[in-house]
Design a protein around this motif. Structure first.
Motif, mmCIF file in Angstrom:
data_model
loop_
_atom_site.group_PDB
_atom_site.id
_atom_site.type_symbol
_atom_site.label_atom_id
_atom_site.label_comp_id
_atom_site.label_asym_id
_atom_site.label_seq_id
_atom_site.Cartn_x
_atom_site.Cartn_y
_atom_site.Cartn_z
ATOM 1 N N LYS A 1 -6.551 3.854 -8.763
ATOM 2 C CA LYS A 1 -6.764 2.629 -7.984
ATOM 3 C C LYS A 1 -7.702 1.684 -8.727
ATOM 4 O O LYS A 1 -7.485 0.469 -8.750
ATOM 5 C CB LYS A 1 -7.349 2.955 -6.610
ATOM 6 N N ASP B 1 0.797 -1.228 0.000
ATOM 7 C CA ASP B 1 0.000 0.000 0.000
ATOM 8 C C ASP B 1 0.829 1.278 0.000
ATOM 9 O O ASP B 1 0.271 2.363 0.033
ATOM 10 C CB ASP B 1 -0.926 0.022 1.215
ATOM 11 N N TYR C 1 -0.099 2.708 -3.413
ATOM 12 C CA TYR C 1 -1.532 2.603 -3.693
ATOM 13 C C TYR C 1 -2.351 3.583 -2.860
ATOM 14 O O TYR C 1 -3.292 4.189 -3.357
ATOM 15 C CB TYR C 1 -1.967 1.158 -3.446
#
Length: 172
Positions: A87, A76, A79
């Motif tokens: 995303k 993450d 992201y």
């Protein structure tokens, strides 16, 4: 599209509840096995194998529910800082080009694997073990079908995110 997402979501939620039930059954099974072993000096090979079978089913079915809930493991660090649109593209790409091909491959090979166990009446190799090994083997192709359903759910929901992002951009 919303109706389809709701239907698939409910199926996958029911699968998640089924996984919870499998977990409770596995805990009860382990508790019984420990009590019988340490207090009554009685060991049951079938109960030990049932622990493995319950865990396998819980894990394999849980994969689809975890994907639907977006609770799977991912890096993450990049992201989290991305826009919703980016995303969504990553999730669609990962679902269609990474998760779906391996799921189809597993489904293809596990079908014969399960059917062979059924045809030969395969059971446990251990005395006192569980018969009908095809039942636990059938979890593999069945969980692949549920995983394809979860992939479908992810792709549809991410398409909705893209549509909403496009509308938001057009309004500004």
């Amino acid at each position: 599209m919303n109706t389809m997402l709701k239907i698939v979501g409910k199926i996958l939620d029911a699968l998640g509840n089924f996984c919870s039930l499998l977990m409770v059954l596995m805990i009860l099974n382990v508790f019984y096995d420990v009590v019988m072993r340490y207090f009554f000096n009685d060991v049951s090979i079938a109960m030990q194998e049932l622990e493995w079978h319950l865990f396998a089913a819980m894990f394999m079915f849980g994969i689809a529910y975890t994907l639907k809930e977006d609770a799977h493991v991912r890096v993450d660090i990049f992201y989290d800082n991305m826009q919703a649109r980016n995303k969504a593209f990553i999730n669609i790409f990962g679902s269609l080009f990474l998760a779906l091909p391996i799921t189809l491959l597993i489904l293809y090979y596990s079908w014969d694997y399960t059917f062979d166990a059924y045809e030969m009446g395969e059971g446990s190799g251990d005395p006192g073990g569980l018969p009908h090994r095809w039942i636990v083997r059938s979890v593999i192709p069945l969980s692949s079908v549920f995983l394809m359903l979860a992939i479908f759910h992810v792709v549809l929901s991410q398409i909705q995110v893209l549509i909403a992002a496009k509308k938001l951009t057009e309004e500004q």
